[in-house]
Enzyme design. Structure first.
Site, PDB file in Angstrom:
ATOM      1  N   ARG A 280      10.926 -27.252 -14.032  1.00  0.00           N
ATOM      2  CA  ARG A 280      11.723 -28.081 -14.224  1.00  0.00           C
ATOM      3  C   ARG A 280      11.871 -28.533 -15.732  1.00  0.00           C
ATOM      4  NH1 ARG A 280      13.501 -27.038 -10.184  1.00  0.00           N
ATOM      5  NH2 ARG A 280      13.677 -28.178  -8.186  1.00  0.00           N
TER       6      ARG A 280
ATOM      7  N   ASP B 127      14.799 -21.464 -17.952  1.00  0.00           N
ATOM      8  CA  ASP B 127      16.008 -21.624 -16.837  1.00  0.00           C
ATOM      9  C   ASP B 127      16.345 -22.990 -16.432  1.00  0.00           C
ATOM     10  OD1 ASP B 127      17.380 -20.222 -14.661  1.00  0.00           O
ATOM     11  OD2 ASP B 127      15.891 -21.200 -13.200  1.00  0.00           O
TER      12      ASP B 127
ATOM     13  N   HIS C  88      19.533 -22.639 -14.346  1.00  0.00           N
ATOM     14  CA  HIS C  88      18.881 -22.799 -13.249  1.00  0.00           C
ATOM     15  C   HIS C  88      19.193 -21.842 -11.963  1.00  0.00           C
ATOM     16  CE1 HIS C  88      16.579 -26.393 -11.118  1.00  0.00           C
ATOM     17  NE2 HIS C  88      16.422 -25.450 -10.449  1.00  0.00           N
TER      18      HIS C  88
HETATM   19  P1  NAI Z   1       4.031 -25.012  -5.079  1.00  0.00           P
HETATM   20  O1  NAI Z   1       3.801 -26.665  -4.433  1.00  0.00           O
HETATM   21  O2  NAI Z   1       3.486 -23.847  -4.208  1.00  0.00           O
HETATM   22  O3  NAI Z   1       2.834 -24.953  -6.225  1.00  0.00           O
HETATM   23  C1  NAI Z   1       2.701 -25.747  -7.363  1.00  0.00           C
HETATM   24  C2  NAI Z   1       1.237 -25.998  -8.157  1.00  0.00           C
HETATM   25  O4  NAI Z   1       1.365 -26.699  -8.973  1.00  0.00           O
HETATM   26  C3  NAI Z   1       0.237 -26.236  -7.003  1.00  0.00           C
HETATM   27  O5  NAI Z   1      -0.793 -25.281  -7.022  1.00  0.00           O
HETATM   28  C4  NAI Z   1      -0.241 -27.640  -7.671  1.00  0.00           C
HETATM   29  O6  NAI Z   1      -1.544 -27.868  -7.447  1.00  0.00           O
HETATM   30  C5  NAI Z   1       0.436 -27.451  -9.200  1.00  0.00           C
HETATM   31  N1  NAI Z   1       0.216 -28.613  -9.978  1.00  0.00           N
HETATM   32  C6  NAI Z   1       0.411 -29.778  -9.422  1.00  0.00           C
HETATM   33  N2  NAI Z   1       0.252 -30.515 -10.636  1.00  0.00           N
HETATM   34  C7  NAI Z   1       0.206 -29.835 -11.723  1.00  0.00           C
HETATM   35  C8  NAI Z   1      -0.375 -30.174 -12.871  1.00  0.00           C
HETATM   36  N3  NAI Z   1      -0.258 -31.390 -13.517  1.00  0.00           N
HETATM   37  N4  NAI Z   1      -0.457 -29.280 -14.034  1.00  0.00           N
HETATM   38  C9  NAI Z   1      -0.538 -27.713 -13.398  1.00  0.00           C
HETATM   39  N5  NAI Z   1      -0.436 -27.596 -12.033  1.00  0.00           N
HETATM   40  C10 NAI Z   1      -0.217 -28.531 -11.253  1.00  0.00           C
HETATM   41  O7  NAI Z   1       5.264 -24.891  -5.512  1.00  0.00           O
HETATM   42  P2  NAI Z   1       5.970 -23.547  -5.947  1.00  0.00           P
HETATM   43  O8  NAI Z   1       6.866 -23.217  -4.720  1.00  0.00           O
HETATM   44  O9  NAI Z   1       5.171 -22.526  -6.671  1.00  0.00           O
HETATM   45  O10 NAI Z   1       7.095 -24.009  -7.101  1.00  0.00           O
HETATM   46  C11 NAI Z   1       6.638 -24.485  -8.417  1.00  0.00           C
HETATM   47  C12 NAI Z   1       7.999 -25.145  -8.959  1.00  0.00           C
HETATM   48  O11 NAI Z   1       8.816 -24.497  -9.022  1.00  0.00           O
HETATM   49  C13 NAI Z   1       8.432 -26.273  -8.101  1.00  0.00           C
HETATM   50  O12 NAI Z   1       7.947 -27.586  -8.266  1.00  0.00           O
HETATM   51  C14 NAI Z   1      10.022 -26.374  -8.835  1.00  0.00           C
HETATM   52  O13 NAI Z   1      10.109 -27.421  -9.867  1.00  0.00           O
HETATM   53  C15 NAI Z   1      10.247 -24.989  -9.258  1.00  0.00           C
HETATM   54  N6  NAI Z   1      11.145 -24.196  -8.636  1.00  0.00           N
HETATM   55  C16 NAI Z   1      12.103 -23.824  -9.579  1.00  0.00           C
HETATM   56  C17 NAI Z   1      13.276 -22.823  -9.140  1.00  0.00           C
HETATM   57  C18 NAI Z   1      14.375 -22.502  -9.800  1.00  0.00           C
HETATM   58  O14 NAI Z   1      15.444 -22.035  -9.388  1.00  0.00           O
HETATM   59  N7  NAI Z   1      14.141 -22.411 -11.215  1.00  0.00           N
HETATM   60  C19 NAI Z   1      13.276 -22.708  -7.543  1.00  0.00           C
HETATM   61  C20 NAI Z   1      12.194 -23.221  -6.759  1.00  0.00           C
HETATM   62  C21 NAI Z   1      11.103 -23.929  -7.543  1.00  0.00           C
END
Ligand code: NAI
Length: 349
Positions: free
Chosen positions: A230, A254, A291
């Protein structure tokens, strides 16, 4: 169930319509974004389906609740644009927690490799008959240190690919995964040791401007930062200063913190009034995509599938308070991190 879908593009419609053949929900597609003004269009609908740049703050939620909408079905994983604290107890929020971590991780790699080997510049040069290599020098991924911030589904998939390159992996995550065989360090150590930094954590109050001027100053002068999570994880003004000073090697983005005004739309005939965005686009060591990391066939199929499953669960929920909304989110999920009481098959409220 009557569903109104905001911020719809032709590709959303194609995949949602195909999946709806199994359900037969009554669907209305709206091209515009969900905002406090457009929320009233949801009168008479059970569910609002929304996306990453819809404005689902308190004002929008109040209108949705007023007109009788019972749930917001996000067709994405992130829900930072939803005021989930305000929504709690009033309207259910469901999302698609996992659709294709591969899509996002692979796009992060595509951005990284393009930026490092200057493919974006080489593509334009050779088309113009310029076969000179000056300015296109990259570095080997093999043997370099990659720092991954957030080791959830996407972060771990990204790590797997980096290991294939022969990179050494460092990670930072407040909820480390003890079984993943990953070396966890503090975020500051990660930034100071890594040649590549890739962000894969959610945007929360805690992670807003996680990468600020001070943290950028810790990075190696040739290090590149990749953000497919994000935009507001990075302080764009500080990033621009670091790039101008040559304090970092480049950025592959992105996402952008003010993307809602421009991303996903064609503004090629307009004057772009966002000076930070135009400044970022002007650097030859910055790569911006709109994005699109999620944008693969497999991901869109899965998003449609899970979105409709979520809506079907909501429809069952209406008659049966015990139905478990597995993909519901609320502010408590964040508070409890990986240890949310929902693990015990309880709904958020
Ligand atoms: P996930 O929930 O599987 O993993 C997120 C990880 O971040 C978790 O291990 C969590 O413990 C960790 N986390 C939480 N707070 C944190 C902090 N302060 N510092 C470091 N790590 C922290 O989520 P997933 O599926 O891996 O997605 C990650 C992010 O990717 C989403 O939140 C979303 O914003 C973004 N995303 C972007 C897309 C795009 O098209 N550009 C598409 C899908 C997701």
């Amino acid at each position: 169930m009557k569903v109104i879908v905001f911020d719809t593009k032709p590709y959303d419609r194609k995949y949602l319509d195909k999946e709806n053949e199994r359900y037969g929900f009554e669907i209305k597609y709206i091209e515009g974004k969900l905002t406090p003004d457009t929320a009233k269009l949801a009168a008479g609908y059970d569910v609002v389906c929304a996306f990453v740049n819809d404005d689902i703050g308190a004002a929008t939620i109040d209108v949705l609740v007023d007109v009788g909408v019972r749930a917001i079905a996000m067709r994405c994983a992130g829900y930072n644009n939803v005021d989930i604290r305000h929504a709690f107890g009033k309207i259910h929020v469901v999302r698609v927690p996992k659709y294709s971590p591969f899509a996002v991780a692979e796009h992060a790699i595509a951005l990284l490799m393009t930026l490092n080997r200057r493919i974006h510049r080489a593509y334009l040069r050779t088309r113009d008959g310029n076969f000179n290599l000056n300015g296109l020098l990259g570095f080997d991924m093999h043997g370099k240190i990659v720092g991954v911030v957030g080791t959830g589904q996407i972060g771990r998939c990204f790590i797997d690919i980096c290991r294939g390159f022969g990179m050494q992996v460092l990670a930072y995550d407040p909820y480390p995964n003890p079984n993943a065989g990953i070396e966890y360090v503090s975020i500051d150590e990660l930034l100071s040791r890594s040649d590549v930094v890739s962000l894969h954590c959610p945007l929360t109050a805690e992670t807003h401007h996680l990468i600020d001027a001070k943290r950028l100053s810790l990075m190696k002068p040739n290090a590149v930062i990749v953000n497919t999570s994000r935009g507001a994880l990075i302080d764009s003004a500080a990033l621009i200063e670091a790039l101008k000073d040559g304090a970092i090697g480049g950025a592959a983005l992105d996402v952008y913190e003010e993307e809602a005004q421009y991303f996903f739309e064609d503004h090629s005939n307009d004057v772009i009034k966002d000076d930070q965005l135009t400044r970022l686009l002007s650097f030859n060591n910055v790569l911006v995509t709109s994005h699109q990391a999620f944008f693969t066939h497999e991901a869109l199929e899965k998003i449609a599938e899970v979105t409709f499953e979520n809506i079907a669960n909501l429809s069952a929920f209406r008659g049966n308070r015990e139905t478990y909304l597995a993909n519901e989110v609320c502010y408590q999920c964040e508070k409890f991190g990986g240890d949310c009481p929902k693990k015990n098959h309880k709904n958020c409220f």
